[in-house]
Design a protein around this motif. Structure first.
Motif, mmCIF file in Angstrom:
data_model
loop_
_atom_site.group_PDB
_atom_site.id
_atom_site.type_symbol
_atom_site.label_atom_id
_atom_site.label_comp_id
_atom_site.label_asym_id
_atom_site.label_seq_id
_atom_site.Cartn_x
_atom_site.Cartn_y
_atom_site.Cartn_z
ATOM 1 N N MET A 1 0.846 -1.188 0.000
ATOM 2 C CA MET A 1 0.000 0.000 0.000
ATOM 3 C C MET A 1 0.886 1.243 0.000
ATOM 4 S SD MET A 1 -3.002 -1.090 2.701
ATOM 5 C CE MET A 1 -4.164 0.151 2.156
ATOM 6 N N SER A 2 0.463 2.246 -0.758
ATOM 7 C CA SER A 2 1.191 3.513 -0.784
ATOM 8 C C SER A 2 0.872 4.305 0.486
ATOM 9 C CB SER A 2 0.783 4.321 -2.022
ATOM 10 O OG SER A 2 -0.563 4.754 -1.886
ATOM 11 N N ASP A 3 1.623 5.381 0.719
ATOM 12 C CA ASP A 3 1.370 6.224 1.884
ATOM 13 C C ASP A 3 -0.043 6.797 1.854
ATOM 14 O OD1 ASP A 3 3.882 5.751 2.880
ATOM 15 O OD2 ASP A 3 4.770 7.562 2.007
ATOM 16 N N ALA A 4 -0.482 7.224 0.688
ATOM 17 C CA ALA A 4 -1.824 7.790 0.562
ATOM 18 C C ALA A 4 -2.889 6.736 0.862
ATOM 19 C CB ALA A 4 -2.034 8.369 -0.835
ATOM 20 N N GLU A 5 -2.672 5.514 0.384
ATOM 21 C CA GLU A 5 -3.629 4.434 0.640
ATOM 22 C C GLU A 5 -3.679 4.085 2.125
ATOM 23 O OE1 GLU A 5 -3.588 1.785 -3.443
ATOM 24 O OE2 GLU A 5 -1.859 1.625 -2.093
ATOM 25 N N LEU A 6 -2.524 4.080 2.785
ATOM 26 C CA LEU A 6 -2.482 3.800 4.221
ATOM 27 C C LEU A 6 -3.261 4.850 5.007
ATOM 28 C CD1 LEU A 6 1.241 2.691 4.638
ATOM 29 C CD2 LEU A 6 -0.785 1.234 4.827
ATOM 30 N N ASP A 7 -3.066 6.118 4.660
ATOM 31 C CA ASP A 7 -3.775 7.196 5.351
ATOM 32 C C ASP A 7 -5.284 7.104 5.126
ATOM 33 O OD1 ASP A 7 -1.403 8.253 6.343
ATOM 34 O OD2 ASP A 7 -1.116 9.583 4.611
ATOM 35 N N ARG A 8 -5.692 6.881 3.873
ATOM 36 C CA ARG A 8 -7.115 6.795 3.556
ATOM 37 C C ARG A 8 -7.753 5.583 4.244
ATOM 38 N NH1 ARG A 8 -7.205 5.783 -1.819
ATOM 39 N NH2 ARG A 8 -7.955 3.681 -1.551
ATOM 40 N N MET A 9 -7.060 4.455 4.216
ATOM 41 C CA MET A 9 -7.599 3.231 4.803
ATOM 42 C C MET A 9 -7.715 3.356 6.320
ATOM 43 S SD MET A 9 -8.885 0.292 4.115
ATOM 44 C CE MET A 9 -8.459 0.158 2.401
ATOM 45 N N ALA A 10 -6.810 4.060 6.964
ATOM 46 C CA ALA A 10 -6.887 4.261 8.415
ATOM 47 C C ALA A 10 -8.189 4.992 8.764
ATOM 48 C CB ALA A 10 -5.677 5.039 8.911
ATOM 49 N N GLY A 11 -8.526 6.015 8.002
ATOM 50 C CA GLY A 11 -9.768 6.743 8.235
ATOM 51 C C GLY A 11 -10.993 5.885 7.973
ATOM 52 N N GLU A 12 -10.975 5.121 6.888
ATOM 53 C CA GLU A 12 -12.118 4.273 6.543
ATOM 54 C C GLU A 12 -12.337 3.174 7.582
ATOM 55 O OE1 GLU A 12 -11.491 2.880 2.550
ATOM 56 O OE2 GLU A 12 -11.699 4.886 1.694
ATOM 57 N N LEU A 13 -11.245 2.559 8.034
ATOM 58 C CA LEU A 13 -11.374 1.502 9.031
ATOM 59 C C LEU A 13 -11.879 2.052 10.363
ATOM 60 C CD1 LEU A 13 -8.244 -0.706 8.304
ATOM 61 C CD2 LEU A 13 -10.632 -1.285 7.903
ATOM 62 N N ALA A 14 -11.466 3.261 10.712
ATOM 63 C CA ALA A 14 -11.936 3.886 11.950
ATOM 64 C C ALA A 14 -13.450 4.092 11.894
ATOM 65 C CB ALA A 14 -11.215 5.206 12.187
ATOM 66 N N VAL A 15 -13.964 4.505 10.746
ATOM 67 C CA VAL A 15 -15.408 4.703 10.586
ATOM 68 C C VAL A 15 -16.137 3.362 10.715
ATOM 69 C CG1 VAL A 15 -17.207 5.353 8.939
ATOM 70 C CG2 VAL A 15 -15.189 6.796 9.205
ATOM 71 N N ILE A 16 -15.587 2.319 10.117
ATOM 72 C CA ILE A 16 -16.207 0.990 10.181
ATOM 73 C C ILE A 16 -16.239 0.488 11.622
ATOM 74 C CG2 ILE A 16 -15.917 -1.440 9.532
ATOM 75 C CD1 ILE A 16 -14.807 -0.374 6.819
ATOM 76 N N VAL A 17 -15.113 0.613 12.326
ATOM 77 C CA VAL A 17 -15.049 0.144 13.714
ATOM 78 C C VAL A 17 -16.032 0.922 14.585
ATOM 79 C CG1 VAL A 17 -13.562 0.030 15.762
ATOM 80 C CG2 VAL A 17 -12.707 -0.745 13.548
ATOM 81 N N ASP A 18 -16.137 2.228 14.379
ATOM 82 C CA ASP A 18 -17.092 3.029 15.152
ATOM 83 C C ASP A 18 -18.531 2.617 14.858
ATOM 84 O OD1 ASP A 18 -15.284 4.507 16.589
ATOM 85 O OD2 ASP A 18 -15.202 6.145 15.136
ATOM 86 N N SER A 19 -18.825 2.296 13.606
ATOM 87 C CA SER A 19 -20.184 1.868 13.246
ATOM 88 C C SER A 19 -20.534 0.553 13.933
ATOM 89 C CB SER A 19 -20.310 1.708 11.732
ATOM 90 O OG SER A 19 -20.087 2.935 11.085
ATOM 91 N N VAL A 20 -19.623 -0.388 13.918
ATOM 92 C CA VAL A 20 -19.856 -1.674 14.578
ATOM 93 C C VAL A 20 -20.006 -1.462 16.078
ATOM 94 C CG1 VAL A 20 -18.804 -3.915 15.118
ATOM 95 C CG2 VAL A 20 -18.717 -3.025 12.782
ATOM 96 N N LYS A 21 -19.196 -0.588 16.635
ATOM 97 C CA LYS A 21 -19.256 -0.299 18.068
ATOM 98 C C LYS A 21 -20.618 0.284 18.454
ATOM 99 C CE LYS A 21 -16.461 2.099 21.521
ATOM 100 N NZ LYS A 21 -15.326 3.009 21.680
ATOM 101 N N SER A 22 -21.146 1.206 17.637
ATOM 102 C CA SER A 22 -22.437 1.810 17.964
ATOM 103 C C SER A 22 -23.569 0.792 17.863
ATOM 104 C CB SER A 22 -22.718 3.023 17.075
ATOM 105 O OG SER A 22 -22.889 2.640 15.735
ATOM 106 N N VAL A 23 -23.512 -0.106 16.904
ATOM 107 C CA VAL A 23 -24.523 -1.156 16.789
ATOM 108 C C VAL A 23 -24.418 -2.108 17.982
ATOM 109 C CG1 VAL A 23 -25.245 -3.170 15.446
ATOM 110 C CG2 VAL A 23 -24.715 -1.032 14.285
ATOM 111 N N SER A 24 -23.199 -2.422 18.389
ATOM 112 C CA SER A 24 -23.000 -3.321 19.527
ATOM 113 C C SER A 24 -23.548 -2.728 20.810
ATOM 114 C CB SER A 24 -21.509 -3.636 19.704
ATOM 115 O OG SER A 24 -21.016 -4.304 18.578
ATOM 116 N N GLU A 25 -23.461 -1.416 20.960
ATOM 117 C CA GLU A 25 -23.993 -0.764 22.152
ATOM 118 C C GLU A 25 -25.511 -0.840 22.198
ATOM 119 O OE1 GLU A 25 -22.422 3.166 21.872
ATOM 120 O OE2 GLU A 25 -20.390 2.555 22.441
ATOM 121 N N ILE A 26 -26.156 -0.758 21.063
ATOM 122 C CA ILE A 26 -27.618 -0.786 20.996
ATOM 123 C C ILE A 26 -28.144 -2.209 21.139
ATOM 124 C CG2 ILE A 26 -29.591 -0.376 19.480
ATOM 125 C CD1 ILE A 26 -27.957 1.966 18.301
#
Length: 98
Positions: A20-45
């Protein structure tokens, strides 16, 4: 927001043998954070009092009555067979017998 940093993504990429390029690593870090937060919010409910569902609309099997219909005689059933013997379909042997 859950903290998934570029180093975490780079580590996962190395484990998966993905270049992965530097740009891909940065973009993927943001995307994965959103996914983890979404799963976390569903798990709380979804607590123990909320039943698990596999489909939003209840489904049930609709079966018709099993009614005997018009039957073929043995001769009729074998009439379209390429080969028959002793009232049975004859097929090429696929297993060797001793």
């Amino acid at each position: 927001m859950t903290e998934i940093n570029r180093d975490d993504v780079a580590h996962l990429a190395r484990l998966a043998h993905i270049d992965m390029s530097d740009a891909e690593l940065d973009r993927m870090a943001g995307e994965l954070a959103v996914i983890v937060d979404s799963v976390k919010s569903v798990s709380e409910i979804a607590g123990p009092e909320v039943p698990a569902t596999s489909h939003p609309i209840p489904l049930s099997n609709v079966l018709r009555e099993d009614v005997v219909g018009q039957l073929l005689s043995q001769e009729q059933a074998l009439s379209g067979a390429p080969d028959a013997e002793d009232g049975r379909f004859k097929v090429p042997a696929i297993l060797e017998e001793d």
